[in-house]
Design a protein around this motif. Structure first.
Motif, mmCIF file in Angstrom:
data_model
loop_
_atom_site.group_PDB
_atom_site.id
_atom_site.type_symbol
_atom_site.label_atom_id
_atom_site.label_comp_id
_atom_site.label_asym_id
_atom_site.label_seq_id
_atom_site.Cartn_x
_atom_site.Cartn_y
_atom_site.Cartn_z
ATOM 1 N N THR A 1 7.592 2.784 1.953
ATOM 2 C CA THR A 1 9.049 2.718 1.972
ATOM 3 C C THR A 1 9.649 3.407 3.190
ATOM 4 N N GLY A 2 8.830 4.135 3.933
ATOM 5 C CA GLY A 2 9.313 4.888 5.085
ATOM 6 C C GLY A 2 9.847 6.253 4.718
ATOM 7 N N GLU A 3 9.857 6.578 3.442
ATOM 8 C CA GLU A 3 10.381 7.855 2.964
ATOM 9 C C GLU A 3 9.239 8.810 2.635
ATOM 10 N N LEU A 4 9.546 10.106 2.678
ATOM 11 C CA LEU A 4 8.541 11.126 2.409
ATOM 12 C C LEU A 4 8.792 11.817 1.070
ATOM 13 N N TYR A 5 9.113 11.055 0.049
ATOM 14 C CA TYR A 5 9.303 11.649 -1.261
ATOM 15 C C TYR A 5 8.581 10.831 -2.319
ATOM 16 N N THR A 6 8.456 11.421 -3.490
ATOM 17 C CA THR A 6 7.768 10.791 -4.607
ATOM 18 C C THR A 6 8.715 9.845 -5.341
ATOM 19 N N GLU A 7 8.226 8.676 -5.672
ATOM 20 C CA GLU A 7 8.973 7.712 -6.490
ATOM 21 C C GLU A 7 8.372 7.745 -7.895
ATOM 22 N N LEU A 8 9.201 7.969 -8.893
ATOM 23 C CA LEU A 8 8.724 8.006 -10.272
ATOM 24 C C LEU A 8 8.770 6.640 -10.944
ATOM 25 N N GLN A 9 9.462 5.687 -10.328
ATOM 26 C CA GLN A 9 9.541 4.316 -10.817
ATOM 27 C C GLN A 9 9.057 3.381 -9.705
ATOM 28 N N PRO A 10 8.531 2.219 -10.038
ATOM 29 C CA PRO A 10 8.097 1.276 -9.001
ATOM 30 C C PRO A 10 9.254 0.888 -8.075
ATOM 31 N N VAL A 11 8.975 0.833 -6.791
ATOM 32 C CA VAL A 11 9.959 0.391 -5.797
ATOM 33 C C VAL A 11 9.346 -0.731 -4.966
ATOM 34 N N ALA A 12 10.171 -1.643 -4.506
ATOM 35 C CA ALA A 12 9.690 -2.758 -3.678
ATOM 36 C C ALA A 12 9.342 -2.263 -2.282
ATOM 37 N N VAL A 13 8.253 -2.778 -1.752
ATOM 38 C CA VAL A 13 7.855 -2.518 -0.376
ATOM 39 C C VAL A 13 8.241 -3.757 0.417
ATOM 40 N N HIS A 14 9.073 -3.601 1.411
ATOM 41 C CA HIS A 14 9.569 -4.733 2.181
ATOM 42 C C HIS A 14 8.624 -5.056 3.339
ATOM 43 N N MET A 15 8.155 -6.287 3.371
ATOM 44 C CA MET A 15 7.256 -6.751 4.427
ATOM 45 C C MET A 15 8.078 -7.266 5.608
ATOM 46 N N PRO A 16 7.545 -7.114 6.833
ATOM 47 C CA PRO A 16 8.227 -7.681 8.000
ATOM 48 C C PRO A 16 8.439 -9.181 7.820
ATOM 49 N N ASP A 17 9.561 -9.674 8.258
ATOM 50 C CA ASP A 17 9.899 -11.100 8.199
ATOM 51 C C ASP A 17 9.849 -11.653 6.776
ATOM 52 N N ASP A 18 10.014 -10.788 5.776
ATOM 53 C CA ASP A 18 9.950 -11.191 4.366
ATOM 54 C C ASP A 18 8.661 -11.936 4.029
ATOM 55 N N ALA A 19 7.561 -11.542 4.665
ATOM 56 C CA ALA A 19 6.264 -12.166 4.409
ATOM 57 C C ALA A 19 5.888 -12.030 2.941
ATOM 58 N N LYS A 20 5.260 -13.057 2.401
ATOM 59 C CA LYS A 20 4.807 -13.065 1.007
ATOM 60 C C LYS A 20 3.378 -12.540 0.946
ATOM 61 N N VAL A 21 3.139 -11.574 0.090
ATOM 62 C CA VAL A 21 1.827 -10.931 -0.031
ATOM 63 C C VAL A 21 0.981 -11.667 -1.066
ATOM 64 N N VAL A 22 -0.296 -11.923 -0.715
ATOM 65 C CA VAL A 22 -1.218 -12.566 -1.652
ATOM 66 C C VAL A 22 -2.234 -11.582 -2.220
ATOM 67 N N SER A 23 -2.484 -10.473 -1.502
ATOM 68 C CA SER A 23 -3.357 -9.434 -2.045
ATOM 69 C C SER A 23 -3.049 -8.107 -1.364
ATOM 70 N N VAL A 24 -3.378 -7.035 -2.070
ATOM 71 C CA VAL A 24 -3.142 -5.694 -1.557
ATOM 72 C C VAL A 24 -4.353 -4.827 -1.892
ATOM 73 N N ALA A 25 -4.628 -3.860 -1.033
ATOM 74 C CA ALA A 25 -5.688 -2.883 -1.274
ATOM 75 C C ALA A 25 -5.120 -1.516 -0.938
ATOM 76 N N ALA A 26 -5.485 -0.512 -1.724
ATOM 77 C CA ALA A 26 -4.945 0.827 -1.509
ATOM 78 C C ALA A 26 -6.046 1.870 -1.637
ATOM 79 N N SER A 27 -5.904 2.926 -0.857
ATOM 80 C CA SER A 27 -6.804 4.063 -0.911
ATOM 81 C C SER A 27 -5.958 5.314 -1.108
ATOM 82 N N LEU A 28 -6.542 6.457 -0.914
ATOM 83 C CA LEU A 28 -5.829 7.711 -1.136
ATOM 84 C C LEU A 28 -4.619 7.858 -0.225
ATOM 85 N N TYR A 29 -4.763 7.509 1.058
ATOM 86 C CA TYR A 29 -3.699 7.754 2.033
ATOM 87 C C TYR A 29 -3.129 6.518 2.709
#
Length: 106
Positions: free
Chosen positions: A6-34
């Motif tokens: 989100t570009g912010e340095l705080y904790t979100e307690l509820q789900p928030v949308a992550v905006h992709m450049p050019d409103d690109a549609k995401v088909v898969s995501v992978a996440a690690s610790l950082y």
């Protein structure tokens, strides 16, 4: 720090949308610790988060990171899957080739 995309340095307690450049549609995501990766419908690979071990292509090792999703420049592959490790990433292309980047030290 910066893991949420989100570009912010705080904790979100509820789900928030992550905006992709050019409103690109995401088909898969992978996440690690950082850090995280997203594969878009138009074939781009996005990255964001901290890059303490060179996990992100846009950041030299030990730099802060990327606060919002940015495309990995020059990576033009049709992908089957993506994965994030603690200090590295991997992608499998449609032709079965494997690509890795990040730290090879740990």
């Amino acid at each position: 720090m910066l893991q949420l995309g989100t570009g912010e340095l705080y904790t979100e307690l509820q789900p928030v949308a992550v905006h992709m450049p050019d409103d690109a549609k995401v088909v898969s995501v992978a996440a690690s610790l950082y850090h995280s990766l997203a594969h878009t419908e138009d074939g781009r690979l996005m990255e964001w988060g901290r890059s303490t071990h060179g996990q992100l292509s846009r950041c030299e090792k030990r730099r802060r990171g990327i606060g919002t999703p940015k495309p990995i420049e020059g990576f033009e592959q049709s992908l089957r899957s993506i994965a994030c490790g603690f200090t590295h990433n991997a992608a499998v292309s449609e032709d079965g080739s494997v690509y890795t980047w990040g730290s090879g030290e740990h």
